[in-house]
Design a protein around this motif. Structure first.
Motif, PDB file in Angstrom:
ATOM      1  N   UNK A  13       0.829  -1.217   0.000  1.00  8.34           N
ATOM      2  CA  UNK A  13       0.000   0.000   0.000  1.00  8.34           C
ATOM      3  C   UNK A  13       0.860   1.262   0.000  1.00  8.34           C
ATOM      4  N   UNK A  14       0.367   2.299  -0.599  1.00 12.45           N
ATOM      5  CA  UNK A  14       1.121   3.555  -0.646  1.00 12.45           C
ATOM      6  C   UNK A  14       1.293   4.163   0.747  1.00 12.45           C
ATOM      7  N   UNK A  15       0.451   3.760   1.696  1.00 15.10           N
ATOM      8  CA  UNK A  15       0.550   4.280   3.067  1.00 15.10           C
ATOM      9  C   UNK A  15       1.544   3.493   3.916  1.00 15.10           C
ATOM     10  N   UNK A  16       2.130   2.446   3.338  1.00 16.17           N
ATOM     11  CA  UNK A  16       3.029   1.580   4.101  1.00 16.17           C
ATOM     12  C   UNK A  16       4.392   2.237   4.298  1.00 16.17           C
ATOM     13  N   UNK A  17       5.074   1.833   5.365  1.00 19.29           N
ATOM     14  CA  UNK A  17       6.421   2.332   5.660  1.00 19.29           C
ATOM     15  C   UNK A  17       7.335   1.156   5.959  1.00 19.29           C
ATOM     16  N   UNK A  18       8.607   1.373   5.817  1.00 23.25           N
ATOM     17  CA  UNK A  18       9.651   0.408   6.195  1.00 23.25           C
ATOM     18  C   UNK A  18       9.440  -0.991   5.599  1.00 23.25           C
ATOM     19  N   UNK A  19       9.267  -1.124   4.293  1.00 21.70           N
ATOM     20  CA  UNK A  19       9.073  -2.463   3.720  1.00 21.70           C
ATOM     21  C   UNK A  19      10.303  -3.345   3.890  1.00 21.70           C
ATOM     22  N   UNK A  20      10.049  -4.608   4.239  1.00 19.04           N
ATOM     23  CA  UNK A  20      11.114  -5.605   4.340  1.00 19.04           C
ATOM     24  C   UNK A  20      10.728  -6.790   3.462  1.00 19.04           C
ATOM     25  N   UNK A  21      11.591  -7.103   2.476  1.00 25.84           N
ATOM     26  CA  UNK A  21      11.308  -8.147   1.506  1.00 25.84           C
ATOM     27  C   UNK A  21      11.952  -9.455   1.949  1.00 25.84           C
ATOM     28  N   UNK A  22      11.181 -10.527   1.891  1.00 22.81           N
ATOM     29  CA  UNK A  22      11.713 -11.826   2.291  1.00 22.81           C
ATOM     30  C   UNK A  22      12.781 -12.278   1.310  1.00 22.81           C
ATOM     31  N   UNK A  23      13.622 -13.200   1.750  1.00 23.24           N
ATOM     32  CA  UNK A  23      14.746 -13.659   0.942  1.00 23.24           C
ATOM     33  C   UNK A  23      14.288 -14.201  -0.405  1.00 23.24           C
ATOM     34  N   UNK A  24      13.178 -14.912  -0.413  1.00 29.03           N
ATOM     35  CA  UNK A  24      12.669 -15.519  -1.644  1.00 29.03           C
ATOM     36  C   UNK A  24      11.751 -14.598  -2.425  1.00 29.03           C
ATOM     37  N   UNK A  25      11.552 -13.362  -1.926  1.00 31.05           N
ATOM     38  CA  UNK A  25      10.646 -12.397  -2.552  1.00 31.05           C
ATOM     39  C   UNK A  25       9.200 -12.893  -2.613  1.00 31.05           C
ATOM     40  N   UNK A  26       8.820 -13.771  -1.684  1.00 29.36           N
ATOM     41  CA  UNK A  26       7.439 -14.268  -1.663  1.00 29.36           C
ATOM     42  C   UNK A  26       6.560 -13.485  -0.694  1.00 29.36           C
ATOM     43  N   UNK A  27       7.183 -12.834   0.275  1.00 26.91           N
ATOM     44  CA  UNK A  27       6.440 -12.073   1.273  1.00 26.91           C
ATOM     45  C   UNK A  27       7.103 -10.711   1.488  1.00 26.91           C
ATOM     46  N   UNK A  28       6.283  -9.724   1.803  1.00 28.70           N
ATOM     47  CA  UNK A  28       6.796  -8.403   2.158  1.00 28.70           C
ATOM     48  C   UNK A  28       6.112  -7.931   3.424  1.00 28.70           C
ATOM     49  N   UNK A  29       6.914  -7.581   4.420  1.00 28.22           N
ATOM     50  CA  UNK A  29       6.385  -7.011   5.661  1.00 28.22           C
ATOM     51  C   UNK A  29       6.556  -5.503   5.613  1.00 28.22           C
ATOM     52  N   UNK A  30       5.625  -4.783   6.230  1.00 24.42           N
ATOM     53  CA  UNK A  30       5.690  -3.326   6.254  1.00 24.42           C
ATOM     54  C   UNK A  30       4.864  -2.825   7.424  1.00 24.42           C
ATOM     55  N   UNK A  31       4.968  -1.527   7.669  1.00 24.92           N
ATOM     56  CA  UNK A  31       4.262  -0.921   8.788  1.00 24.92           C
ATOM     57  C   UNK A  31       3.117  -0.043   8.299  1.00 24.92           C
ATOM     58  N   UNK A  32       1.982  -0.177   8.958  1.00 23.17           N
ATOM     59  CA  UNK A  32       0.883   0.774   8.853  1.00 23.17           C
ATOM     60  C   UNK A  32       0.737   1.370  10.246  1.00 23.17           C
ATOM     61  N   UNK A  33       1.167   2.616  10.393  1.00 26.45           N
ATOM     62  CA  UNK A  33       1.266   3.247  11.715  1.00 26.45           C
ATOM     63  C   UNK A  33       2.181   2.409  12.602  1.00 26.45           C
ATOM     64  N   UNK A  34       1.683   1.872  13.706  1.00 26.70           N
ATOM     65  CA  UNK A  34       2.536   1.128  14.637  1.00 26.70           C
ATOM     66  C   UNK A  34       2.341  -0.384  14.551  1.00 26.70           C
ATOM     67  N   UNK A  35       1.732  -0.854  13.476  1.00 25.74           N
ATOM     68  CA  UNK A  35       1.468  -2.286  13.330  1.00 25.74           C
ATOM     69  C   UNK A  35       2.049  -2.840  12.039  1.00 25.74           C
ATOM     70  N   UNK A  36       2.238  -4.171  12.056  1.00 25.50           N
ATOM     71  CA  UNK A  36       2.890  -4.870  10.949  1.00 25.50           C
ATOM     72  C   UNK A  36       1.866  -5.617  10.120  1.00 25.50           C
ATOM     73  N   UNK A  37       1.970  -5.471   8.816  1.00 18.62           N
ATOM     74  CA  UNK A  37       1.216  -6.292   7.870  1.00 18.62           C
ATOM     75  C   UNK A  37       2.200  -7.002   6.951  1.00 18.62           C
ATOM     76  N   UNK A  38       1.737  -8.120   6.385  1.00 19.02           N
ATOM     77  CA  UNK A  38       2.508  -8.857   5.386  1.00 19.02           C
ATOM     78  C   UNK A  38       1.626  -9.055   4.167  1.00 19.02           C
ATOM     79  N   UNK A  39       2.202  -8.837   2.975  1.00 16.63           N
ATOM     80  CA  UNK A  39       1.485  -9.190   1.750  1.00 16.63           C
ATOM     81  C   UNK A  39       2.283 -10.225   0.992  1.00 16.63           C
ATOM     82  N   UNK A  40       1.564 -11.051   0.247  1.00 12.42           N
ATOM     83  CA  UNK A  40       2.200 -12.021  -0.639  1.00 12.42           C
ATOM     84  C   UNK A  40       2.249 -11.431  -2.040  1.00 12.42           C
ATOM     85  N   UNK A  41       2.926 -12.120  -2.944  1.00 12.15           N
ATOM     86  CA  UNK A  41       3.039 -11.636  -4.320  1.00 12.15           C
ATOM     87  C   UNK A  41       1.685 -11.552  -5.007  1.00 12.15           C
TER      88      UNK A  41
END
Length: 723
Positions: A139-167
């Motif tokens: 999401x454009x509102x996300x911050x601090x994206x962290x990409x998994x080694x295999x590029x299958x998952x991405x973690x990021x922050x929405x305010x003070x909480x963590x979400x993960x999206x898949x490809x």
């Protein structure tokens, strides 16, 4: 006059032009007059080839050994735009330039992040097929994206909480905290001290996410007034001042396959610092540097990644001043060994350990300080790093054999090198500058040391700007043995038969170095502006500053400002001895720690400077945050005499000369209370002081307002120092 090592002239530079800088160019000059460069330089994995952007930023250029390193266009920004539109037709992209943050995954595939109007996309681009594969949707509102080694998952922050999206765009909500003061996954943990640059770490197999959970509900709220409404409001900042209650942090693991959570059993006390966070390459363990709040005892602990259980302490480091971990562990190709960086023996260097905590080998070389680890060769037998040499003045590329510790300096020309080695270890991509060299990029064959130049930048000021003369100097500190690096920028059209006012610019604190052998010697554009307007500008790196080793830094423990001032006075005494220096018209300018140093010299050595500007100054260390302040000063309860001695609030009555204090009203680093309390003490002591506030700025004044700030500073010195 204190003993000094006189006039070690390392170099000087002249350029002749038509005019001086404008006040606007003190801010925008670095981009306007930057030497020609090649951006996005990278070795391509598995090949004797490298890539970089062209001068227009529109094309990716490739250079191969088989083509004698000649440049050829590989991909255009239009190619990327076409591929993105074909793969994601319902999104709008506007790539103005080729992404400078691209990365080669293999010899045929690169990855980058493309920002659309709806989302940002982590993608892979096939150079041969010219097509795009989506790895993540953010999401454009996300911050601090962290990409998994295999590029299958991405973690990021929405305010003070963590979400993960898949490809495919599926979302996993990792944390759901709503309590003010509970922060998950943030890189702003422990206020980004101890080398902390991220708050989330993917396991090597991409199945688990490790993250910080910060509880700062017990930390005092510090009010920052906001002026953007008719009735001003308050923005509260959690700010743990020295000696006061600090945040409590845990490390937690989320398993994306099972949905289970595990907390590492890092134990008590709760007020400790969790640093150097590193996954084991085999996904079995997590390594954490556990540092006590006193910051003088570090334990490298090993934890079970499945249960969170403590396994063992691999080793400990203790100090009678402080231990300051700055880097995560670096595992070698032998997954049972890792590199650890520490200055425990005098200089920040590499140490090879096994995973049971046994020291295999000290890989340090002489007094070279490791600045930037560059990685391994493709066999995993050699490591590369950029190291500080020549009393911190230069940066060079080094190669060390892990098995023997044999070390070779790979770059030779004096200056500051940013260099890397090709995947097979045969070639060096070397970019460097020095006092008289704006920018030079070359490819060096390691076998015969022959170099092919791919860019030689011309002096960007020629026929445009009258550039002042710049010289390096070296002195000896009052301890009689420690070299100090300094720099003089002479007035334009310097005439030794005349007398000139001086502006001394300084910082003086930890983790900063102002004088290095690079283009223009590190001189700032405001310094050159002042030199062009008739000032001799002087800067010295005192003890306590960076890139000189443990003992150079630790001299300041529990007594900030004292050794630093003694070193600065060595330089000042030298200036006063020069026949062309107007000793009655000396000025000093510094920001942050430099603001503290400026005000210290104006009160503790109040017969030197006629005028001074202190920006965002620390005035009393008890008002500063715990992580930084307690490292150097301990707590006010433990070191009451040190806090009393270093405080400037009780020295306002000694202020002599003209002092302008500048502060950002939204400063979350050195809160405005520092300068306001000092002003109040000046009023009580009957001392006049000038004060200027930038209402919407934080610790630094940026953008066009910075032009206003530099104009104010220049005019302040002109008012008081020019006859």
């Amino acid at each position: 006059m204190k003993k000094l090592l006189l006039l070690l002239l390392l170099g000087s530079t002249y350029a002749y032009g038509q005019r001086s800088f404008t006040i606007e160019e003190t801010v925008f000059g670095p981009s306007k007059f930057s030497p020609k460069n090649l951006y996005g330089q990278q070795w391509i994995k598995g090949e004797d080839a490298l890539s970089h952007l062209d001068g227009s930023y529109q094309n990716l250029i490739i250079r191969k050994l088989k083509d004698n390193w000649q440049d050829k266009q590989l991909i255009s920004v239009g190619d990327l735009q076409t591929a993105l539109t074909a793969t994601i037709p319902d999104e709008q992209f506007a790539l103005r330039t080729f992404p400078t943050q691209y990365q080669w995954i293999d010899s045929n595939t690169l990855s980058f992040v493309a920002a659309g109007q709806k989302n940002s996309y982590g993608v892979s681009y096939d150079v041969t097929k010219k097509n795009i594969k989506i790895n993540s949707i953010i999401p454009t509102t996300a911050a601090n994206p962290e990409y998994s080694t295999s590029n299958t998952h991405t973690a990021y922050l929405i305010d003070n909480n963590i979400e993960i999206t898949t490809a495919t765009g599926n979302k996993i909500q990792v944390t759901k905290d709503t309590v003010d003061g509970i922060v998950n996954g943030s890189d702003n943990t422990h206020r980004q001290e101890f080398g902390i640059k991220k708050g989330m770490w993917w396991s090597p197999d991409s199945h688990k996410l490790l993250y910080y959970k910060k509880d700062e509900t017990m930390v005092s709220k510090y009010p920052l007034p906001q002026w953007d409404t008719r009735v001003a409001s308050i923005k509260n900042l959690r700010y743990p001042m020295a000696g006061m209650k600090s945040e409590e942090v845990t490390l937690n693991i989320f398993n994306t396959q099972t949905g289970q959570y595990v907390t590492l059993q890092t134990g008590a006390p709760k007020e400790q610092y969790l640093t150097m966070v590193t996954w084991d390459p085999n996904n079995e363990y997590i390594y954490v540097g556990v540092l006590n709040r006193g910051q003088d005892h570090l334990k490298l602990n090993k934890y079970n990644a499945t249960t969170g259980a403590f396994v063992k302490t691999l080793f400990e480091e203790k100090s009678n001043s402080w231990v300051e971990p700055q880097h995560p562990l670096i595992f070698t190709s032998n997954t049972k060994q890792f590199l650890h960086q520490t200055d425990k023996d005098g200089y920040n260097q590499l140490y090879l350990y096994d995973t049971e905590g046994n020291l295999v080998r000290n890989l340090g070389y002489k007094d070279v300080i490791v600045i930037d680890f560059q990685g391994f060769d493709n066999k995993g037998t050699k490591a590369y790093y950029i190291g500080a040499t020549n009393n911190g003045m230069e940066r060079h590329l080094f190669e060390v054999e892990l098995k023997s510790g044999k070390t070779i300096q790979l770059t030779k020309i004096n200056g500051t090198h940013n260099a890397s080695v090709s995947d097979n270890g045969n070639f060096i991509l070397d970019q460097y500058s020095n006092l008289s060299t704006p920018n030079h990029i070359q490819i060096i064959n390691k076998k015969d040391n022959k170099a092919i130049s791919i860019l030689t930048a011309e002096n960007p000021f020629v026929d445009q700007i009258d550039l002042p003369k710049i010289e390096f100097k070296s002195f000896i500190s009052p301890d009689g043995k420690t070299p100090l690096n300094a720099r003089i920028t002479y007035p334009t059209n310097f005439d030794a038969s005349k007398k000139y006012p001086v502006m001394l610019y300084l910082y003086g604190g930890s983790h900063a170095q102002l004088v290095t052998d690079r283009w223009l010697g590190g001189v700032g554009y405001f310094d050159m502006y002042m030199a062009q307007n008739g000032y001799l500008v002087f800067t010295l790196d005192n003890r306590g500053s960076d890139a000189r080793g443990r003992d150079f830094t630790r001299i300041t423990h529990r007594n900030l400002g004292e050794a630093e001032m003694a070193d600065q006075i060595v330089g000042i005494d030298y200036l006063k001895s020069l026949p062309y220096v107007d000793s009655d018209n000396l000025g000093i300018f510094g920001w942050s720690y430099g603001g503290y140093m400026t005000t210290s010299l104006m009160t503790k050595h109040n017969d030197i400077f006629k005028a001074a500007v202190a920006g965002g100054p620390v005035m009393d260390w008890k008002y500063y945050e715990a992580m930084y302040g307690e490292r150097y000063m301990d707590t006010p309860q433990e070191n009451p005499e040190g806090y009393k001695k270093t405080s400037l609030l009780n020295k306002a009555s000694k202020l002599n000369g003209h002092l302008l204090i500048i502060h950002g009203a939204q400063d979350p680093v050195v809160v405005q209370q520092h300068s306001m309390d000092f002003v109040e003490q000046c009023i009580k002591a009957g001392k006049q002081v000038d004060y200027f506030l930038y209402p919407t700025h934080e610790h630094n004044v940026g953008g066009r307002d910075r032009i206003h700030m530099y104009d104010k500073i220049a005019k302040y010195f002109d008012l008081h120092l020019k006859k």
